[in-house]
Design a protein around this motif. Sequence first.
Motif, PDB file in Angstrom:
ATOM      1  N   ALA A 188      26.378  33.053 -66.415  1.00 39.30           N
ATOM      2  CA  ALA A 188      25.372  32.347 -67.206  1.00 39.30           C
ATOM      3  C   ALA A 188      25.384  30.854 -66.900  1.00 39.30           C
ATOM      4  O   ALA A 188      24.318  30.235 -66.751  1.00 39.30           O
ATOM      5  N   LEU A 189      26.545  30.276 -66.763  1.00 39.08           N
ATOM      6  CA  LEU A 189      26.648  28.845 -66.449  1.00 39.08           C
ATOM      7  C   LEU A 189      26.002  28.526 -65.105  1.00 39.08           C
ATOM      8  O   LEU A 189      25.200  27.607 -64.992  1.00 39.08           O
ATOM      9  N   THR A 219      23.820  30.291 -63.496  1.00 37.07           N
ATOM     10  CA  THR A 219      22.394  30.609 -63.525  1.00 37.07           C
ATOM     11  C   THR A 219      21.606  29.494 -64.206  1.00 37.07           C
ATOM     12  O   THR A 219      20.562  29.072 -63.704  1.00 37.07           O
ATOM     13  N   VAL A 220      22.105  28.998 -65.309  1.00 34.67           N
ATOM     14  CA  VAL A 220      21.395  27.959 -66.046  1.00 34.67           C
ATOM     15  C   VAL A 220      21.412  26.629 -65.292  1.00 34.67           C
ATOM     16  O   VAL A 220      20.415  25.920 -65.255  1.00 34.67           O
ATOM     17  N   LYS A 221      22.537  26.284 -64.677  1.00 37.49           N
ATOM     18  CA  LYS A 221      22.654  25.010 -63.981  1.00 37.49           C
ATOM     19  C   LYS A 221      22.154  25.063 -62.541  1.00 37.49           C
ATOM     20  O   LYS A 221      22.053  24.046 -61.896  1.00 37.49           O
ATOM     21  N   GLU A 223      19.603  26.457 -59.194  1.00 43.15           N
ATOM     22  CA  GLU A 223      18.208  26.306 -58.794  1.00 43.15           C
ATOM     23  C   GLU A 223      17.546  27.674 -58.798  1.00 43.15           C
ATOM     24  O   GLU A 223      18.057  28.624 -59.385  1.00 43.15           O
ATOM     25  N   SER A 224      16.413  27.788 -58.135  1.00 40.58           N
ATOM     26  CA  SER A 224      15.669  29.044 -58.162  1.00 40.58           C
ATOM     27  C   SER A 224      16.443  30.183 -57.503  1.00 40.58           C
ATOM     28  O   SER A 224      16.338  31.338 -57.929  1.00 40.58           O
ATOM     29  N   GLU A 281      19.642  30.788 -57.617  1.00 45.94           N
ATOM     30  CA  GLU A 281      20.588  31.326 -58.589  1.00 45.94           C
ATOM     31  C   GLU A 281      19.880  32.157 -59.651  1.00 45.94           C
ATOM     32  O   GLU A 281      20.381  33.203 -60.076  1.00 45.94           O
ATOM     33  N   LEU A 282      18.700  31.714 -60.083  1.00 41.54           N
ATOM     34  CA  LEU A 282      17.948  32.470 -61.080  1.00 41.54           C
ATOM     35  C   LEU A 282      17.512  33.825 -60.528  1.00 41.54           C
ATOM     36  O   LEU A 282      17.617  34.845 -61.210  1.00 41.54           O
ATOM     37  N   GLY A 319      20.565  36.036 -60.138  1.00 46.40           N
ATOM     38  CA  GLY A 319      20.980  36.494 -61.464  1.00 46.40           C
ATOM     39  C   GLY A 319      20.094  37.613 -61.975  1.00 46.40           C
ATOM     40  O   GLY A 319      20.572  38.587 -62.555  1.00 46.40           O
TER      41      GLY A 319
END
Length: 97
Positions: free
Chosen positions: A52-53, A55-57, A59-60, A62-63, A66
């Motif tokens: 979660a860390l 993914t939130v911090k 860029e695209s 990682e999103l 995730g």
Amino acid sequence: MSETWLVIVGLAGLTFLIRFCGWALGQRLPQTGFWARFLSALPGCLIVALVALFTVKGESAELIAGGIAVIVALLTRSLPATMAIGIVAIWALRTYA
């Protein structure tokens, strides 16, 4: 004996001591009840928190990775498969995107 060998032997001894203490502590942990359930859920919670860390911090890439990992987790219910696909997805997105 040279300093190198002293360091090697010292680190080997400390490694053994750490492993032995972990084993000895593990023998004293509860096998049933609330604390046993709590401790068995802890590794999964830590993995979710780390993912979660990042993914939130992130860029695209990682999103997207995730999201792919979540889909794999829901479809397979397999932690090793989810981790493997997630690692491959982030590697591919960072390398080729």
